[in-house]
Design a protein around this motif. Structure first.
Motif, PDB file in Angstrom:
ATOM      1  N   ILE A 133       0.852  -1.189   0.000  1.00 15.30           N
ATOM      2  CA  ILE A 133       0.000   0.000   0.000  1.00 15.30           C
ATOM      3  C   ILE A 133       0.887   1.237   0.000  1.00 15.30           C
ATOM      4  N   PRO A 134       0.700   2.150  -0.957  1.00 18.02           N
ATOM      5  CA  PRO A 134       1.524   3.357  -0.980  1.00 18.02           C
ATOM      6  C   PRO A 134       1.265   4.204   0.264  1.00 18.02           C
ATOM      7  N   SER A 135       2.306   4.856   0.760  1.00 21.26           N
ATOM      8  CA  SER A 135       2.241   5.475   2.074  1.00 21.26           C
ATOM      9  C   SER A 135       1.273   6.648   2.159  1.00 21.26           C
ATOM     10  N   LEU A 136       1.329   7.575   1.194  1.00 22.84           N
ATOM     11  CA  LEU A 136       0.499   8.776   1.282  1.00 22.84           C
ATOM     12  C   LEU A 136      -0.992   8.450   1.405  1.00 22.84           C
ATOM     13  N   PRO A 137      -1.505   7.607   0.524  1.00 21.57           N
ATOM     14  CA  PRO A 137      -2.928   7.266   0.660  1.00 21.57           C
ATOM     15  C   PRO A 137      -3.243   6.553   1.968  1.00 21.57           C
ATOM     16  N   LEU A 138      -2.288   5.776   2.476  1.00 26.00           N
ATOM     17  CA  LEU A 138      -2.565   5.071   3.729  1.00 26.00           C
ATOM     18  C   LEU A 138      -2.708   6.066   4.869  1.00 26.00           C
ATOM     19  N   PHE A 139      -1.855   7.108   4.874  1.00 26.80           N
ATOM     20  CA  PHE A 139      -1.959   8.117   5.931  1.00 26.80           C
ATOM     21  C   PHE A 139      -3.350   8.740   5.919  1.00 26.80           C
ATOM     22  N   ILE A 140      -3.839   9.044   4.716  1.00 27.07           N
ATOM     23  CA  ILE A 140      -5.129   9.719   4.626  1.00 27.07           C
ATOM     24  C   ILE A 140      -6.289   8.768   4.897  1.00 27.07           C
ATOM     25  N   ALA A 141      -6.162   7.542   4.376  1.00 33.30           N
ATOM     26  CA  ALA A 141      -7.222   6.566   4.619  1.00 33.30           C
ATOM     27  C   ALA A 141      -7.362   6.317   6.116  1.00 33.30           C
ATOM     28  N   VAL A 160       7.542  11.276   4.432  1.00 35.50           N
ATOM     29  CA  VAL A 160       6.474  11.470   3.450  1.00 35.50           C
ATOM     30  C   VAL A 160       5.296  12.230   4.053  1.00 35.50           C
ATOM     31  N   GLY A 161       5.108  12.137   5.364  1.00 38.85           N
ATOM     32  CA  GLY A 161       4.002  12.829   6.015  1.00 38.85           C
ATOM     33  C   GLY A 161       4.025  14.332   5.822  1.00 38.85           C
ATOM     34  N   ALA A 162       5.207  14.865   5.504  1.00 40.08           N
ATOM     35  CA  ALA A 162       5.312  16.316   5.338  1.00 40.08           C
ATOM     36  C   ALA A 162       4.415  16.821   4.216  1.00 40.08           C
ATOM     37  N   VAL A 163       4.175  15.976   3.238  1.00 38.79           N
ATOM     38  CA  VAL A 163       3.313  16.377   2.125  1.00 38.79           C
ATOM     39  C   VAL A 163       1.906  16.690   2.645  1.00 38.79           C
ATOM     40  N   LEU A 164       1.553  16.090   3.773  1.00 39.35           N
ATOM     41  CA  LEU A 164       0.240  16.330   4.368  1.00 39.35           C
ATOM     42  C   LEU A 164       0.289  17.404   5.442  1.00 39.35           C
ATOM     43  N   GLY A 165       1.443  17.961   5.680  1.00 39.32           N
ATOM     44  CA  GLY A 165       1.520  18.983   6.711  1.00 39.32           C
ATOM     45  C   GLY A 165       1.891  18.437   8.071  1.00 39.32           C
ATOM     46  N   ALA A 218       6.544   4.562  -7.092  1.00 40.13           N
ATOM     47  CA  ALA A 218       6.422   5.293  -8.364  1.00 40.13           C
ATOM     48  C   ALA A 218       5.239   6.247  -8.337  1.00 40.13           C
ATOM     49  N   THR A 219       4.393   6.129  -7.314  1.00 40.12           N
ATOM     50  CA  THR A 219       3.300   7.076  -7.170  1.00 40.12           C
ATOM     51  C   THR A 219       3.830   8.491  -6.974  1.00 40.12           C
ATOM     52  N   LEU A 220       5.067   8.617  -6.500  1.00 44.25           N
ATOM     53  CA  LEU A 220       5.632   9.942  -6.283  1.00 44.25           C
ATOM     54  C   LEU A 220       6.042  10.633  -7.580  1.00 44.25           C
ATOM     55  N   ALA A 221       6.084   9.878  -8.681  1.00 45.63           N
ATOM     56  CA  ALA A 221       6.548  10.478  -9.947  1.00 45.63           C
ATOM     57  C   ALA A 221       5.698  11.680 -10.333  1.00 45.63           C
ATOM     58  N   ASP A 222       4.407  11.624 -10.052  1.00 47.32           N
ATOM     59  CA  ASP A 222       3.515  12.704 -10.467  1.00 47.32           C
ATOM     60  C   ASP A 222       3.831  13.995  -9.725  1.00 47.32           C
ATOM     61  N   TYR A 223       4.449  13.879  -8.556  1.00 49.91           N
ATOM     62  CA  TYR A 223       4.783  15.069  -7.772  1.00 49.91           C
ATOM     63  C   TYR A 223       5.637  16.034  -8.596  1.00 49.91           C
TER      64      TYR A 223
END
Lengths: 305, 228, 236
Positions: free
Chosen positions: B60-68, B154-159, C161-166
């Motif tokens: 599971i990619p990390s960013l979506p997991l944080f938000i989910a 990676v959490g920094a992208v969410l603030g 690779a999901t980060l590529a769009d960034y």
């Protein structure tokens, strides 16, 4: 592990407890729901945008100078993330931009002059929230090209984009595609053909600017207060039809903000001119100064500290 | 370089925030994975299931997991708890497999002798299985610790403020020194933590500190851990 | 769970397929980026891993490199590269190759390392040259573990690779970031679900490959999946 003797077990335990204690001491209160109890403490937030952070820092230092205690919760993220927090009163003061906020709050397609947008915003805000005076400084979206591109096709305003004979690739944040001033609006309103869209998630930041300068994209959405416009010889196309709403800087406040605090913030807004905002941003990007230093210098220069 | 010397306090703050988010999940996933791994190893039926779920979790990619997680847990989106829980899940995904491997590497001759000597299952677990599985568990913990420290950014992208905030801020303002600082300190933290864990391992399992021929086997174990 | 229902509905909405931003185009972009990255990483890592495995020297490098790259925050590396190289695929590909190399390196090395020394001795005794040993003995016997390393690499690459769009590189990350920025959580979750499904599919492909690649006549005892106990050397 435990045949190794009690002493080692105790050491291990001590280290584990130590690690947890370290992380416990280090963590600032993660709870974002719930405001502050003390009537003298105000929570000031900011977007995850360095320019917004500078303004928030200016508000914070001005309030502190006026005797308030300020709890800074900066760099929160996109509007969809922090707006619920402001509405619930978990944040007391937040620097916002009139047009952008109005668009986010209302369903329709608002339009008007700077004053009209401000009035509409006052009405659109939910209970418990209000806006103080707006500043002259504004930081709005724009459609920007390089000077060279503008010269090549004699571009002055958005309508003149139809002069362009080569394919136009647009660059910007993903959500630009769904915004009312996005590439679709250019096509519908002015008949401009957009060849493609490249998503770059830096909100018109250095990557977008570099792509523009390198001619990987020809048209980008860059904020008008961005110092890169001057540094890189860019031109924000004129917008006579008001495709972009005026986006004056305005403090959004909760009910906790009393008259004294309001007076302080209004003083700041009165002094914040358009040129000021651009040069504040330039200090951050070109001189790499921190928000705190920039804020202190500006407040001192304007006799507000 | 100038930026770094002018912003030491900010860097220090971000480092502490980073540790506050990263350390608890590392400990928690280690503690939770041991019983799970032991169970997975003991009952052949559960082993496949547990390892498959672990593999899926890691995909599971990390960013979506944080938000989910924010949606599932009902927390605010900028609450560091979301990142903490996600990191614990990732840590578990890595560590459970390590634990299962560790417990299965206990020589069955030794296990049977222990039972023959009269150890209860619990006694055997604490005094035989766990110490013998120790080196593999340690290798797994090192991997988890290092990955967790890195992934926290990676959490920094969410603030959610951490050393990752140095990336997002440096990005927006085009201050490359800031990004370098973030990368180097994150790596430094990870490597320091790795070193600390190795030393802890030597304190707690003194029998592993034997002759240099063990180095080969240690490296092999470490390489196997990398492949997880 | 409503959220997941919305996300699934989002995926099956035909309006979201077709065109440059459609789910199908993004899937193809994502797979293409991932395979390209793993291909490049393989070309770099396999010869080095084989060299280390065959000569037995530099073993520590594999472990150290793996540790260092695991500690490297990919987001930071990606941003740094993008600021210097501009938008597009260059920066993500380099960052992802860096991410993938250690696993493949470890797989290549472990494959060679797991070959019983007695087999190599026998090969030498029979008169094989070093190169013949590498190609006829070590590589075939080491393939399952190499596959294991590649499998691990593919999984990490597909997720990251999901980060590529960034930085303007496209791929399935586009749904994640667009969803994040507009508060459209069904889109964001939909993108993540597709990524997870993709990862599962490639996991299945590579685990099948891992089994198929075992040389005929050799039981699958070399794969870490199956053999979890160390080889018991007979002393009596």
């Amino acid at each position: 592990m435990f045949t190794a003797g009690r002493g080692r077990l105790v050491t291990l335990g001590a280290v584990v407890v130590g690690a947890l204690a370290l992380s416990g001491c280090a963590s600032s209160d993660p709870l974002s729901s719930g405001g502050s109890e003390d009537s003298e403490t105000l929570i000031v937030g900011s977007q995850a945008y360095y320019s917004n952070e500078i303004i928030a820092e200016i508000y914070s230092q001005a309030l502190e100078n006026g005797g308030f205690t300020v709890d800074r919760q900066f760099l929160i993220g996109q509007r969809e993330v922090y707006l619920p927090d402001i509405e619930s009163g978990a944040i007391d003061v937040f620097p916002e931009y009139t047009g952008s906020l109005l668009t986010a709050l209302s369903d329709g397609d608002p339009s008007g002059t700077s004053e009209e947008i401000y009035t509409q915003l006052e009405e659109a805000l939910p209970d418990g929230l209000s806006v103080l005076d707006q500043a002259e400084a504004s930081d709005q979206d724009s459609w920007t090209v390089t000077q060279a591109f503008a010269d090549k096709y004699s571009l002055t305003d958005l309508a003149s984009l139809t002069n362009v004979t080569e394919p136009i690739t647009v660059g910007g944040n993903s959500e630009l595609q769904t915004r009312p001033y996005g590439p679709d609006a250019l096509a519908e309103k002015y008949g401009v053909t957009i060849a493609g869209f490249t998503a770059v998630q830096d909100s018109g930041g250095p990557l977008t600017v570099k792509a523009l300068v390198d001619n990987q994209i020809q048209l980008a959405n860059i904020y008008t207060a961005d110092p890169n416009i001057q540094t890189n010889d860019l031109v924000a196309l004129e917008d006579p039809d008001g495709l972009f709403l005026p986006a004056n800087v305005v403090p959004v406040v909760s009910d906790k903000v009393n008259d004294d605090a309001a007076e302080i913030l209004n003083g700041v807004s009165a002094a914040l001119t358009l040129e000021d905002l651009v040069s504040l941003n330039a200090e951050s990007v070109n001189d790499q100064r921190s928000a705190g230093d920039i804020a202190t210098d500006w407040l001192t220069a304007n006799d507000l500290l | 370089m100038n930026w770094i010397t002018n912003n030491l306090e900010l860097i220090g703050d971000r480092t502490l925030q980073h540790l506050a988010i990263a350390l608890p999940p590392i400990l928690l996933s280690f503690v939770l994975a041991i019983p799970l791994g032991w169970l997975a190893n003991r009952f052949a039926s559960t082993r496949g299931l547990v390892l498959t779920i672990a593999g899926l979790l890691y995909a599971i990619p990390s960013l979506p997991l944080f938000i989910a997680l924010a949606a599932i847990l009902g927390t605010a989106q900028r609450d560091p708890i979301n990142v903490g829980v996600a990191l614990t899940l990732y840590g578990l995904a890595l560590m459970v497999r390590s634990a299962a491997d560790g417990f299965s590497s206990v020589d069955s001759d030794v296990a049977q002798s222990a039972t023959a000597m009269g150890f209860s299952t619990a006694g055997r677990f604490w005094k035989v299985d766990l110490p013998l599985a120790g080196p593999v568990l340690l290798a797994g913990l090192r991997v988890v610790a290092v990955s967790t420290i890195s992934l926290t950014t990676v959490g920094a992208v969410l603030g959610i403020q951490s050393l990752g905030s140095l990336f997002t801020d440096g990005f927006a303002r085009n201050i490359q020194a800031e990004i370098w600082a973030g990368i180097i300190i994150t790596m430094g933290l990870a490597l320091i933590l790795d070193f600390v864990i190795v030393q802890l391992g030597r304190v707690v399992m003194p029998w592993t500190r034997v002759a240099t021929t063990r180095a080969k086997k240690r490296d092999r174990t470490a390489v196997r851990a990398v492949l997880s | 769970m409503n959220l997941f229902a919305d996300a699934i509905a989002w995926i099956f909405d035909s309006a979201h397929w077709g065109g440059p931003n459609g789910i199908d185009s993004r899937i193809i972009e994502h797979i293409a980026i991932s395979l390209l990255v793993v291909g490049i990483a393989t070309v770099i890592a396999v010869p080095i891993g084989y060299l280390i495995g065959h000569t037995g020297k530099g073993r520590g490098i594999v472990v150290a490199l793996a540790g260092a790259v695991r500690a490297l925050p990919t987001l930071g590396l990606l941003i740094l590269l993008a600021l210097n190289l501009g938008i597009g695929l260059q920066a993500p590909i380099i960052a992802l190759v860096v991410l993938a190399v250690p696993s493949i390196l470890a797989g290549a090395y472990a494959g060679f390392d797991a070959v019983d020394r007695r087999i190599i001795d026998a090969a030498r005794a029979v008169g094989m040259t070093e190169m013949q040993i590498v190609f006829k003995v070590e590589i075939p016997l080491g393939l399952p573990l190499l596959m294991g390393g590649m499998r691990s690499a593919v999984l990490q690459v597909i997720a990251t690779a999901t980060l590529a769009d960034y930085v303007g590189g496209g791929g399935l990350g586009s749904f994640i970031f667009l969803g994040l920025q507009t508060g459209d959580y069904s889109q964001m979750l939909a993108g993540s679900i597709v990524v997870v499904v993709l990862a599962i599919i490639f996991e299945i492909i590579f685990s099948t490959l891992q089994r198929l690649v075992v040389p005929a006549g050799v039981t699958a005892t070399q794969s870490p999946r199956v053999r979890t106990r160390p080889v018991r050397s007979r002393t009596a």
